[in-house]
Design a protein around this motif. Sequence first.
Motif, PDB file in Angstrom:
ATOM      1  N   LYS A 105      -9.029  -5.197  12.991  1.00 56.97           N
ATOM      2  CA  LYS A 105      -8.384  -3.996  13.493  1.00 56.97           C
ATOM      3  C   LYS A 105      -8.822  -3.744  14.925  1.00 56.97           C
ATOM      4  O   LYS A 105      -9.966  -3.979  15.288  1.00 56.97           O
ATOM      5  CB  LYS A 105      -8.742  -2.802  12.615  1.00 56.97           C
ATOM      6  CG  LYS A 105      -8.170  -2.965  11.212  1.00 56.97           C
ATOM      7  CD  LYS A 105      -8.335  -1.713  10.424  1.00 56.97           C
ATOM      8  CE  LYS A 105      -7.716  -1.929   9.055  1.00 56.97           C
ATOM      9  NZ  LYS A 105      -7.588  -0.717   8.325  1.00 56.97           N
ATOM     10  N   VAL A 106      -7.873  -3.245  15.725  1.00 55.98           N
ATOM     11  CA  VAL A 106      -8.128  -2.969  17.137  1.00 55.98           C
ATOM     12  C   VAL A 106      -7.992  -1.468  17.356  1.00 55.98           C
ATOM     13  O   VAL A 106      -7.034  -0.848  16.899  1.00 55.98           O
ATOM     14  CB  VAL A 106      -7.110  -3.723  18.030  1.00 55.98           C
ATOM     15  CG1 VAL A 106      -7.341  -3.401  19.489  1.00 55.98           C
ATOM     16  CG2 VAL A 106      -7.205  -5.215  17.778  1.00 55.98           C
ATOM     17  N   ARG A 107      -8.943  -0.921  18.059  1.00 54.76           N
ATOM     18  CA  ARG A 107      -8.908   0.518  18.339  1.00 54.76           C
ATOM     19  C   ARG A 107      -7.936   0.775  19.480  1.00 54.76           C
ATOM     20  O   ARG A 107      -7.941   0.090  20.494  1.00 54.76           O
ATOM     21  CB  ARG A 107     -10.297   1.012  18.714  1.00 54.76           C
ATOM     22  CG  ARG A 107     -10.341   2.492  19.009  1.00 54.76           C
ATOM     23  CD  ARG A 107     -11.776   2.944  19.247  1.00 54.76           C
ATOM     24  NE  ARG A 107     -11.826   4.302  19.685  1.00 54.76           N
ATOM     25  CZ  ARG A 107     -11.845   5.352  18.882  1.00 54.76           C
ATOM     26  NH1 ARG A 107     -11.815   5.169  17.578  1.00 54.76           N
ATOM     27  NH2 ARG A 107     -11.897   6.573  19.352  1.00 54.76           N
ATOM     28  N   GLN A 108      -7.075   1.801  19.318  1.00 57.93           N
ATOM     29  CA  GLN A 108      -6.107   2.201  20.337  1.00 57.93           C
ATOM     30  C   GLN A 108      -6.287   3.691  20.631  1.00 57.93           C
ATOM     31  O   GLN A 108      -6.512   4.481  19.722  1.00 57.93           O
ATOM     32  CB  GLN A 108      -4.677   1.974  19.831  1.00 57.93           C
ATOM     33  CG  GLN A 108      -4.325   0.547  19.532  1.00 57.93           C
ATOM     34  CD  GLN A 108      -4.142  -0.265  20.800  1.00 57.93           C
ATOM     35  OE1 GLN A 108      -3.663   0.228  21.823  1.00 57.93           O
ATOM     36  NE2 GLN A 108      -4.563  -1.516  20.736  1.00 57.93           N
ATOM     37  N   ASN A 109      -6.172   4.060  21.849  1.00 55.38           N
ATOM     38  CA  ASN A 109      -6.157   5.474  22.242  1.00 55.38           C
ATOM     39  C   ASN A 109      -4.738   5.802  22.663  1.00 55.38           C
ATOM     40  O   ASN A 109      -4.231   5.257  23.643  1.00 55.38           O
ATOM     41  CB  ASN A 109      -7.120   5.733  23.402  1.00 55.38           C
ATOM     42  CG  ASN A 109      -8.551   5.567  22.982  1.00 55.38           C
ATOM     43  OD1 ASN A 109      -8.920   5.892  21.858  1.00 55.38           O
ATOM     44  ND2 ASN A 109      -9.376   5.034  23.873  1.00 55.38           N
ATOM     45  N   LEU A 110      -4.100   6.675  21.905  1.00 56.57           N
ATOM     46  CA  LEU A 110      -2.698   6.990  22.151  1.00 56.57           C
ATOM     47  C   LEU A 110      -2.532   8.481  22.404  1.00 56.57           C
ATOM     48  O   LEU A 110      -3.263   9.312  21.869  1.00 56.57           O
ATOM     49  CB  LEU A 110      -1.849   6.600  20.928  1.00 56.57           C
ATOM     50  CG  LEU A 110      -1.931   5.150  20.490  1.00 56.57           C
ATOM     51  CD1 LEU A 110      -1.218   4.962  19.166  1.00 56.57           C
ATOM     52  CD2 LEU A 110      -1.332   4.240  21.540  1.00 56.57           C
ATOM     53  N   TYR A 111      -1.549   8.815  23.197  1.00 59.42           N
ATOM     54  CA  TYR A 111      -1.158  10.204  23.415  1.00 59.42           C
ATOM     55  C   TYR A 111       0.178  10.408  22.729  1.00 59.42           C
ATOM     56  O   TYR A 111       1.133   9.673  22.972  1.00 59.42           O
ATOM     57  CB  TYR A 111      -1.033  10.503  24.916  1.00 59.42           C
ATOM     58  CG  TYR A 111      -2.352  10.434  25.641  1.00 59.42           C
ATOM     59  CD1 TYR A 111      -3.237  11.514  25.615  1.00 59.42           C
ATOM     60  CD2 TYR A 111      -2.719   9.290  26.340  1.00 59.42           C
ATOM     61  CE1 TYR A 111      -4.449  11.446  26.260  1.00 59.42           C
ATOM     62  CE2 TYR A 111      -3.930   9.214  26.988  1.00 59.42           C
ATOM     63  CZ  TYR A 111      -4.788  10.298  26.958  1.00 59.42           C
ATOM     64  OH  TYR A 111      -5.994  10.227  27.612  1.00 59.42           O
ATOM     65  N   ILE A 112       0.221  11.409  21.856  1.00 59.70           N
ATOM     66  CA  ILE A 112       1.468  11.712  21.157  1.00 59.70           C
ATOM     67  C   ILE A 112       1.767  13.192  21.312  1.00 59.70           C
ATOM     68  O   ILE A 112       0.889  14.001  21.615  1.00 59.70           O
ATOM     69  CB  ILE A 112       1.394  11.318  19.661  1.00 59.70           C
ATOM     70  CG1 ILE A 112       0.234  12.020  18.946  1.00 59.70           C
ATOM     71  CG2 ILE A 112       1.274   9.809  19.501  1.00 59.70           C
ATOM     72  CD1 ILE A 112       0.195  11.751  17.452  1.00 59.70           C
ATOM     73  N   ARG A 144      -3.843   4.600   8.766  1.00 57.83           N
ATOM     74  CA  ARG A 144      -2.949   3.863   7.873  1.00 57.83           C
ATOM     75  C   ARG A 144      -1.510   4.359   8.028  1.00 57.83           C
ATOM     76  O   ARG A 144      -0.563   3.573   8.073  1.00 57.83           O
ATOM     77  CB  ARG A 144      -3.402   4.000   6.420  1.00 57.83           C
ATOM     78  CG  ARG A 144      -2.567   3.143   5.466  1.00 57.83           C
ATOM     79  CD  ARG A 144      -3.090   3.127   4.045  1.00 57.83           C
ATOM     80  NE  ARG A 144      -3.603   4.387   3.540  1.00 57.83           N
ATOM     81  CZ  ARG A 144      -2.840   5.386   3.060  1.00 57.83           C
ATOM     82  NH1 ARG A 144      -1.530   5.263   3.039  1.00 57.83           N
ATOM     83  NH2 ARG A 144      -3.386   6.485   2.601  1.00 57.83           N
ATOM     84  N   LEU A 145      -1.331   5.686   8.127  1.00 56.25           N
ATOM     85  CA  LEU A 145       0.014   6.246   8.281  1.00 56.25           C
ATOM     86  C   LEU A 145       0.677   5.756   9.576  1.00 56.25           C
ATOM     87  O   LEU A 145       1.835   5.330   9.576  1.00 56.25           O
ATOM     88  CB  LEU A 145      -0.043   7.779   8.282  1.00 56.25           C
ATOM     89  CG  LEU A 145      -0.373   8.433   6.947  1.00 56.25           C
ATOM     90  CD1 LEU A 145      -0.642   9.924   7.134  1.00 56.25           C
ATOM     91  CD2 LEU A 145       0.763   8.227   5.963  1.00 56.25           C
ATOM     92  N   VAL A 146      -0.059   5.818  10.689  1.00 53.39           N
ATOM     93  CA  VAL A 146       0.493   5.383  11.972  1.00 53.39           C
ATOM     94  C   VAL A 146       0.753   3.879  11.943  1.00 53.39           C
ATOM     95  O   VAL A 146       1.789   3.403  12.421  1.00 53.39           O
ATOM     96  CB  VAL A 146      -0.447   5.777  13.135  1.00 53.39           C
ATOM     97  CG1 VAL A 146       0.006   5.134  14.435  1.00 53.39           C
ATOM     98  CG2 VAL A 146      -0.527   7.284  13.277  1.00 53.39           C
ATOM     99  N   ASN A 147      -0.175   3.112  11.378  1.00 58.69           N
ATOM    100  CA  ASN A 147      -0.018   1.661  11.291  1.00 58.69           C
ATOM    101  C   ASN A 147       1.235   1.296  10.481  1.00 58.69           C
ATOM    102  O   ASN A 147       2.039   0.455  10.910  1.00 58.69           O
ATOM    103  CB  ASN A 147      -1.275   1.042  10.656  1.00 58.69           C
ATOM    104  CG  ASN A 147      -1.276  -0.462  10.765  1.00 58.69           C
ATOM    105  OD1 ASN A 147      -1.347  -0.997  11.856  1.00 58.69           O
ATOM    106  ND2 ASN A 147      -1.182  -1.135   9.619  1.00 58.69           N
ATOM    107  N   ASP A 148       1.406   1.923   9.309  1.00 57.81           N
ATOM    108  CA  ASP A 148       2.575   1.635   8.468  1.00 57.81           C
ATOM    109  C   ASP A 148       3.877   2.052   9.148  1.00 57.81           C
ATOM    110  O   ASP A 148       4.877   1.327   9.107  1.00 57.81           O
ATOM    111  CB  ASP A 148       2.442   2.337   7.114  1.00 57.81           C
ATOM    112  CG  ASP A 148       1.320   1.760   6.261  1.00 57.81           C
ATOM    113  OD1 ASP A 148       0.803   0.673   6.594  1.00 57.81           O
ATOM    114  OD2 ASP A 148       0.953   2.417   5.248  1.00 57.81           O
TER     115      ASP A 148
END
Length: 134
Positions: free
Chosen positions: A2-9, A30-34
């Motif tokens: 798994k790779v850590r991501q920093n996202l702005y939503i 898991r929700l964002v990944n799916d």
Amino acid sequence: MKVRQNLYIDRKISDALEALASKPGGNKSRLVNDALADWLGRQGKREVDDLLKLRLDRMSREIGLARRDIEVLLESLALFVRYQLLVTAPLPEADKAALAVGMDRFEKFVGQVGRQLATGRKTFTAPDPWETAS
């Protein structure tokens, strides 16, 4: 791995994600990944769907034209048969020679239809008027 991501939503999406993750068994990652995997999977399918749509549209048009041609042929045949039956006098039952000639003609007709279908020749294909006879 798994790779850590920093996202702005957007705040609205973040609130909805928080609500889903707060339920039992909820996990934001898991929700964002799916959701992202589903979205990316649909992008590839959409391209295939667009290509198939063009082919299906073309096939639908061709089937429509073929159906129209068949309806014209069936109507023409029905009108011809009705006309032929109206203008042709029936044969007397005792005229065995005439009945034999009729059956012979019918068998020749069926044989000719079979030969033309087997060879692919079409009766309605007119010769090219610009061809010179040799």
